[in-house]
Scaffold this active site. Structure first.
Site, mmCIF file in Angstrom:
data_model
loop_
_atom_site.group_PDB
_atom_site.id
_atom_site.type_symbol
_atom_site.label_atom_id
_atom_site.label_comp_id
_atom_site.label_asym_id
_atom_site.label_seq_id
_atom_site.Cartn_x
_atom_site.Cartn_y
_atom_site.Cartn_z
ATOM 1 N N THR A 340 -21.377 -10.905 7.724
ATOM 2 C CA THR A 340 -22.323 -12.182 6.840
ATOM 3 C C THR A 340 -23.466 -11.358 6.529
ATOM 4 O O THR A 340 -22.873 -10.216 6.801
ATOM 5 C CB THR A 340 -22.734 -12.377 8.525
ATOM 6 N N ASP A 382 -14.387 -21.493 10.834
ATOM 7 C CA ASP A 382 -15.268 -21.461 12.249
ATOM 8 C C ASP A 382 -15.119 -22.716 12.074
ATOM 9 O O ASP A 382 -15.846 -23.080 13.890
ATOM 10 C CB ASP A 382 -16.588 -21.323 11.658
HETATM 11 N N1 GLY Z 1 -19.335 -16.818 9.878
HETATM 12 C C1 GLY Z 1 -19.605 -16.598 11.065
HETATM 13 C C2 GLY Z 1 -20.693 -17.383 11.758
HETATM 14 O O1 GLY Z 1 -21.147 -18.368 11.044
HETATM 15 O O2 GLY Z 1 -20.948 -17.430 13.015
#
Ligand code: GLY
Length: 531
Positions: A340, A382
């Site tokens: 990220t 997620d």
């Molecule tokens: N994809 C990492 C998060 O949204 O926590």
């Protein structure tokens, strides 16, 4: 001042500030430039969150997290035998969520921007169409990503030479298809992405790759404005992202627990500090698994989880000399990858913007949309993989975060702003999946409890506990051998090594107003740019 994972992108944002734009304008320009120069996580094919604190102290939060397409179901990540499939969940066109970044930036601009939209998009058009010089970190990263991206001809065409070999540091990378997509966004705003040619190309990519996203899913996508989570810690205001991120809630919950301890006694990364933090993390991550999901679909008890009273109850369960054990049975019935990037912006008036956005894994699911030149996320990973499947490895199967049509998947992204006596003190955030929350927590505790300057607070070795697996991970050389022995003696299972996410942050001196950028050295191409 702009601090991001790419010095080139920080400069694009700082140029907008120098031309009179505000922090939101600069955040948009930086985010679009990162989509060109930092393809591991910078994106227009993903989503994220923006937390804003205005000079008068008001706060807000913009949610441009990806959404599940209309064809999503809670059992969509199971194979034909009904078994959970990590490949479908994380590594397929089915893993792609409806992107949110362009809608989020358009909403931010419409509500809080001051410069012309075109001027914010043009720098990224130029970077993509004219090309930019590949820095060290990107050259190494693309070389390592060949195995992943090499499965998709459009990804190879975009990011590798004609003979499929990686570019070297110092080569110029031109991303012509991405440049044309950014031109459509420059000329037509959000419609340049969610309708017309770009939407058609995404839907075609999905159809060819077995994905679910349609042009109707894209046209229906809306970013949302939400009330920021605001907590206090030893007299400082902590402002961060509410659900569908778990970041703000979990961070405030942990800080509330820690407020009742003298965290600094015994020294930084001493046994007492690490143990008390880890026990707070264990409890907040159990609550995260149990309760937090998209607030448009589930009721999240934000008020209780972030209250001082609840923190006192949790604090009373912590033994300052012994580790608790985590177990799946900690869940109470009916309470129902990590690449990220984060960047931090503050303008001359003190407007602060904290943005974390992502493709989920590094380079997302690996596929560039043919003809449109950008990487797609694999954010559906997620969502929980299988309803009911919570296990000691860290798989979570609680109801709050199962996939449903139009639902946003739970996130850990924790863009944060720290203020005191009405003034911004710091802008902080991090990538790194579930480690994000604990990285941001530690930077804040380093600043407040250990009174570190911002660069030291960012550079200090970190650690992470996420309830399950019941393991305390500590960065290489993060604690001394004596402290390691003491922590293990308290009953913690420790894994030491590797590195935790970066935290490109900045601080503002409340007396002089001087802005100090603290790019995290863990990211080789990172940089701060001010004017
Ligand atoms: N994809 C990492 C998060 O949204 O926590």
């Amino acid at each position: 001042m702009v601090v991001s994972a790419s010095a080139i992108a920080s400069k694009a944002g700082s140029d907008v500030l120098a031309a009179g734009g505000n922090a939101v304008d600069a955040a948009i320009a930086t985010g679009l430039a990162l989509a060109v120069t930092y393809p591991t996580a910078g994106n227009i094919g993903g989503g994220g969150f923006m937390v804003i604190r205005f000079p008068d102290g008001r706060t807000t939060a913009l949610d441009f997290r990806e959404k599940a397409p209309a064809a999503a179901t809670p059992t969509m990540f199971l194979d034909e035998k009904g078994e959970y499939s990590s490949t479908i969940h994380h590594n397929s066109h089915i893993a792609v969520g409806v992107p949110g970044t362009v809608a989020g930036f358009a909403l931010a601009h419409e509500k809080y921007g001051s410069a012309a939209w075109r001027d914010l998009v043009e720098p990224s058009v130029r970077l993509a169409s004219d090309g930019f010089v590949i820095p060290t970190g990107l050259a190494n990263s693309l070389s390592g990503a060949l195995r992943k991206l090499g499965r998709y001809p459009a990804s190879v065409a975009a990011y590798y030479k004609n003979d499929s070999t990686p570019y070297a540091e110092g080569d110029t990378l031109v991303l012509a298809d991405l440049g044309r997509t950014l031109e459509r966004i420059r000329d037509n705003g959000r419609d340049g992405f969610y309708t017309g040619e770009t939407a058609r190309l995404i839907a075609e990519e999905m159809k060819n790759g077995g994905g679910l996203i349609t042009e109707a899913d894209l046209a229906a996508y809306q970013a949302a404005e939400r009330e920021a989570v605001v907590g206090t810690y030893r007299g400082y205001d902590i402002i961060s992202m509410p659900p569908p991120s778990s970041g703000g809630v979990a961070m405030v919950e942990m800080l509330n627990i820690l407020e009742g301890f003298d965290v600094a006694a015994g020294g930084h990364n001493g046994a007492r500090h690490v143990h008390l933090m880890a026990e707070s993390m264990r409890r907040a991550f159990r609550d995260r698994a149990q309760h937090i999901g998209d607030p448009d679909f589930v009721t999240v008890p934000v008020e209780r989880l972030t209250s001082k009273e609840y923190a006192a109850e949790l604090r009373a369960t912590i033994d300052s000399t012994r580790a608790t054990k985590s177990a799946v049975t900690d869940l109470v019935a009916d309470w129902e990858s990590d690449e990220t990037t984060h960047y931090s912006v503050v303008d001359k008036d003190g407007m602060a913007v904290s943005v974390t956005y992502t493709l989920e894994a590094g380079y997302g699911m690996g596929a560039v949309v043919a003809g449109a030149g950008f990487l797609m996320n694999n954010e559906m990973g997620d969502f929980n993989g299988k309803p009911g499947l919570t296990d000691s490895t860290g798989l979570i199967g609680t109801a709050a975060n199962v996939a449903r049509p139009g639902k946003r998947m739970l996130s850990s992204m924790s863009p944060a702003i720290v203020a005191k006596d009405g003034k911004v003190i710091a802008v902080v955030g991090s990538p790194g999946g579930r480690t994000i929350i604990n990285t941001v927590l530690q930077v804040i505790v380093n600043l407040i409890d250990f009174e570190m300057p911002i660069q030291a607070a960012v550079d200090a070795p970190r650690f992470h506990h996420q309830w399950l697996p019941d393991r305390l991970s500590i960065e290489a050389d993060g604690v001394s051998p004596d402290v390691l022995a003491a922590i293990e003696g308290m009953g913690h299972t420790v894994r030491m090594g590797g590195r935790q996410g970066t935290a490109h942050s900045l601080a503002v001196d409340p007396t002089t107003g001087v802005r100090t950028g603290a790019p995290d050295k863990r990211d080789r191409d990172a940089g701060a740019a001010g004017h």
